[in-house]
Design an enzyme around this catalytic site. Structure first.
Site, PDB file in Angstrom:
ATOM      1  N   ARG A 113      13.052  -3.547  -8.144  1.00 25.81           N
ATOM      2  CA  ARG A 113      12.124  -3.812  -9.251  1.00 25.81           C
ATOM      3  C   ARG A 113      12.426  -2.785 -10.334  1.00 25.81           C
ATOM      4  O   ARG A 113      12.429  -1.583 -10.080  1.00 25.81           O
ATOM      5  CB  ARG A 113      10.658  -3.675  -8.837  1.00 25.81           C
ATOM      6  CG  ARG A 113       9.754  -3.540 -10.061  1.00 25.81           C
ATOM      7  CD  ARG A 113       8.299  -3.613  -9.796  1.00 25.81           C
ATOM      8  NE  ARG A 113       7.907  -4.964  -9.452  1.00 25.81           N
ATOM      9  CZ  ARG A 113       6.661  -5.421  -9.561  1.00 25.81           C
ATOM     10  NH1 ARG A 113       5.706  -4.648 -10.017  1.00 25.81           N
ATOM     11  NH2 ARG A 113       6.368  -6.653  -9.224  1.00 25.81           N
ATOM     12  N   HIS A 140      10.889 -12.899 -12.921  1.00 23.53           N
ATOM     13  CA  HIS A 140      10.103 -12.494 -11.750  1.00 23.53           C
ATOM     14  C   HIS A 140      10.220 -13.614 -10.694  1.00 23.53           C
ATOM     15  O   HIS A 140       9.258 -14.317 -10.398  1.00 23.53           O
ATOM     16  CB  HIS A 140       8.638 -12.265 -12.162  1.00 23.53           C
ATOM     17  CG  HIS A 140       7.840 -11.473 -11.176  1.00 23.53           C
ATOM     18  ND1 HIS A 140       8.368 -10.969 -10.014  1.00 23.53           N
ATOM     19  CD2 HIS A 140       6.529 -11.094 -11.183  1.00 23.53           C
ATOM     20  CE1 HIS A 140       7.433 -10.317  -9.354  1.00 23.53           C
ATOM     21  NE2 HIS A 140       6.310 -10.378 -10.034  1.00 23.53           N
ATOM     22  N   GLN A 143       7.953 -14.115  -7.450  1.00 22.91           N
ATOM     23  CA  GLN A 143       6.601 -14.540  -7.838  1.00 22.91           C
ATOM     24  C   GLN A 143       6.532 -16.069  -7.900  1.00 22.91           C
ATOM     25  O   GLN A 143       5.528 -16.687  -7.532  1.00 22.91           O
ATOM     26  CB  GLN A 143       6.268 -13.930  -9.211  1.00 22.91           C
ATOM     27  CG  GLN A 143       4.911 -14.301  -9.758  1.00 22.91           C
ATOM     28  CD  GLN A 143       3.766 -13.575  -9.078  1.00 22.91           C
ATOM     29  OE1 GLN A 143       3.805 -12.368  -8.940  1.00 22.91           O
ATOM     30  NE2 GLN A 143       2.764 -14.313  -8.650  1.00 22.91           N
ATOM     31  N   ASP A 236      -1.175 -14.083 -17.585  1.00 24.66           N
ATOM     32  CA  ASP A 236      -0.611 -12.790 -17.165  1.00 24.66           C
ATOM     33  C   ASP A 236      -1.091 -11.755 -18.187  1.00 24.66           C
ATOM     34  O   ASP A 236      -1.625 -12.123 -19.246  1.00 24.66           O
ATOM     35  CB  ASP A 236       0.930 -12.906 -17.159  1.00 24.66           C
ATOM     36  CG  ASP A 236       1.631 -11.646 -16.659  1.00 24.66           C
ATOM     37  OD1 ASP A 236       0.962 -10.778 -16.058  1.00 24.66           O
ATOM     38  OD2 ASP A 236       2.859 -11.527 -16.885  1.00 24.66           O
ATOM     39  N   CYS A 279      -0.711 -13.828 -11.810  1.00 29.30           N
ATOM     40  CA  CYS A 279       0.172 -13.092 -10.893  1.00 29.30           C
ATOM     41  C   CYS A 279      -0.433 -11.760 -10.463  1.00 29.30           C
ATOM     42  O   CYS A 279      -0.060 -11.214  -9.441  1.00 29.30           O
ATOM     43  CB  CYS A 279       1.536 -12.893 -11.533  1.00 29.30           C
ATOM     44  SG  CYS A 279       1.445 -12.098 -13.141  1.00 29.30           S
ATOM     45  N   ARG A 324       2.568 -14.107  -1.801  1.00 24.66           N
ATOM     46  CA  ARG A 324       3.743 -13.271  -2.118  1.00 24.66           C
ATOM     47  C   ARG A 324       4.417 -12.826  -0.826  1.00 24.66           C
ATOM     48  O   ARG A 324       5.637 -12.750  -0.737  1.00 24.66           O
ATOM     49  CB  ARG A 324       3.340 -12.029  -2.928  1.00 24.66           C
ATOM     50  CG  ARG A 324       2.754 -12.285  -4.291  1.00 24.66           C
ATOM     51  CD  ARG A 324       3.728 -12.938  -5.251  1.00 24.66           C
ATOM     52  NE  ARG A 324       5.015 -12.256  -5.348  1.00 24.66           N
ATOM     53  CZ  ARG A 324       5.222 -11.080  -5.950  1.00 24.66           C
ATOM     54  NH1 ARG A 324       4.235 -10.465  -6.557  1.00 24.66           N
ATOM     55  NH2 ARG A 324       6.434 -10.530  -5.978  1.00 24.66           N
TER      56      ARG A 324
HETATM   57  N1   CP Z   1       2.380  -9.834  -9.235  1.00 25.08           N
HETATM   58  C1   CP Z   1       3.024  -8.695  -8.988  1.00 25.08           C
HETATM   59  O1   CP Z   1       4.247  -8.606  -9.050  1.00 25.08           O
HETATM   60  O2   CP Z   1       2.216  -7.653  -8.668  1.00 25.08           O
HETATM   61  P1   CP Z   1       2.667  -6.134  -8.508  1.00 25.08           P
HETATM   62  O3   CP Z   1       3.087  -5.663  -9.879  1.00 25.08           O
HETATM   63  O4   CP Z   1       1.465  -5.410  -7.994  1.00 25.08           O
HETATM   64  O5   CP Z   1       3.827  -6.081  -7.549  1.00 25.08           O
HETATM   65  N1  NVA Z   2       4.429  -9.384 -16.988  1.00 26.17           N
HETATM   66  C1  NVA Z   2       3.901  -8.410 -16.046  1.00 26.17           C
HETATM   67  C2  NVA Z   2       3.985  -8.929 -14.662  1.00 26.17           C
HETATM   68  C3  NVA Z   2       3.370  -8.055 -13.619  1.00 26.17           C
HETATM   69  C4  NVA Z   2       3.483  -8.614 -12.239  1.00 26.17           C
HETATM   70  C5  NVA Z   2       4.669  -7.115 -16.182  1.00 26.17           C
HETATM   71  O1  NVA Z   2       5.892  -7.161 -16.272  1.00 26.17           O
HETATM   72  O2  NVA Z   2       4.034  -6.055 -16.231  1.00 26.17           O
END
Ligand code: CP
Ligand code: NVA
Length: 344
Positions: A113, A140, A143, A236, A279, A324
């Site tokens: 990540r 993502h 997700q 989101d 999400c 997830r």
């Molecule tokens: N939805 C999601 O990716 O959550 P986190 O940022 O907590 O991993």
């Molecule tokens: N768009 C958000 C998604 C978090 C799961 C971010 O990148 O912060």
């Protein structure tokens, strides 16, 4: 029933972006996730990664993705090892290429990540083991398996459904929904101000795929048009990780795109089947530091989704969060697992 022959197409592959997979492959991952969820609920062991070591690289913070990869790996019989950005040399003292070569010699699979999509692709190129994208600025993908799994669980199918995404139309989740919906044949509406419309090339790419799958891709700044006849409303955060300086601009731009009861009424599907997904994490109240700061600065106590909608019967975000884990398990098992699933 999932057939082993079909799953073998995933063996050794990385999971970096949805566009690398066909409709059939994504559907398999969704169905395999539902199957693994059932095994978990019935207490049936599914240790497809027995003895494997999994590296979890996190440049950005996470609750769901980290927890899902950790618990999924343990359920699969693997050992997960968390490597946060302040724990390892990556980026500061060591290149992605060198890090990938080292990690690939010790770990059997790597989750990443972070910010750059190029980095997750380089990890896959140089490590020689499957790499799973746990979110970059661009995509993502894990997700998406959980999201469309949640939709399938709720509606029993994906065909003919319409999902409207409300909010920042240029972020990773919007990009992924656009592409995944087009591939899966689900109608995708992106409802966002003109200045936040998705990249033109991405819209064209999604439209080309949609023509083949029968999906309808629609990008609009008109909220009434955007949500009309929608079965799924998705939102989101207005400001993604790494963009924290943009709060003022986004609060101003995105308030008309908030998911509230008035917006849900505009779908025309309120009395039928309508679900709301997010999400997460979500700004639906003031119970966070960011929430408090936004309230002090802009006088609003909710951002992308109201507390009323979040806590209503329409909100399925916590099912989605649980999924997830099941879906990340499916992605890891399909790409790295020693699968033996008897035919029905
Ligand atoms: N939805 C999601 O990716 O959550 P986190 O940022 O907590 O991993
Ligand atoms: N768009 C958000 C998604 C978090 C799961 C971010 O990148 O912060």
């Amino acid at each position: 029933m999932i057939k082993p022959k079909k799953l073998s197409i995933f063996q050794g592959k990385s999971f970096l972006a949805e566009k690398d997979f066909t409709k059939e492959e994504l559907e398999y991952l969704i169905d395999f996730s539902i199957h693994l969820k059932d095994l978990k609920k019935r207490g049936i062991p599914h240790r497809y990664l027995e003895g494997k070591n999994i590296a979890l690289l996190f440049e950005k913070t996470s609750t769901r993705t980290r927890s899902a990869f950790t618990t999924a790996a343990i359920d699969l019989g693997a050992h997960p090892e968390f490597l946060g950005s302040s724990d390892i040399q990556l980026g500061k003292k060591e290149s992605v290429e060198d890090t990938a070569k080292v990690l690939g010699s010790m770990f059997d699979g790597i989750e990443f990540r972070g910010f750059s999509q190029e980095n997750v692709e380089a990890l896959a190129r140089y490590s020689g083991v499957p790499v799973w994208n746990g979110l970059t600025d661009e995509w993502h993908p894990t997700q998406m398996i959980a999201d469309f799994m949640t939709i399938k669980e709720n509606f029993g199918h994906l065909d003919g459904l319409t999902l409207t995404y409300m909010g920042d139309g240029r972020n990773n989740v919007a990009n992924s929904l656009l592409m995944t919906g087009a591939i899966l044949g689900v109608n995708i509406h992106i409802c966002t101000p003109k200045s936040l419309f998705p990249d033109k090339k991405l819209i064209e790419e999604a439209q080309t795929i949609a023509e083949k799958t029968g999906s309808h891709v629609f990008v609009t700044d008109d909220t009434a048009q955007g949500v009309k006849h929608s079965n799924v409303i998705y939102t989101d955060v207005w400001v993604s990780m790494g963009e924290e300086k943009k709060f003022a601009e986004r609060v101003e731009l995105l308030q008309p795109y908030q998911v509230n009861m008035e917006l849900l009424r505009k779908t025309g599907t309120l009395a039928e089947d309508l679900i709301v997904l997010h999400c997460l994490p979500a700004f639906h109240d003031k119970n966070t530091i960011y929430g408090q700061n936004i309230y002090k600065e802009f006088g609003i106590s909710e951002m992308e989704i109201t507390d009323e909608v979040f806590r209503s019967k329409y909100g399925h975000q916590f099912e989605e969060a649980e999924n997830r884990m099941h879906s990340i398990k499916a992605v890891m098992a399909a790409t790295l697992g020693n699968l033996f699933i008897p035919k029905a």
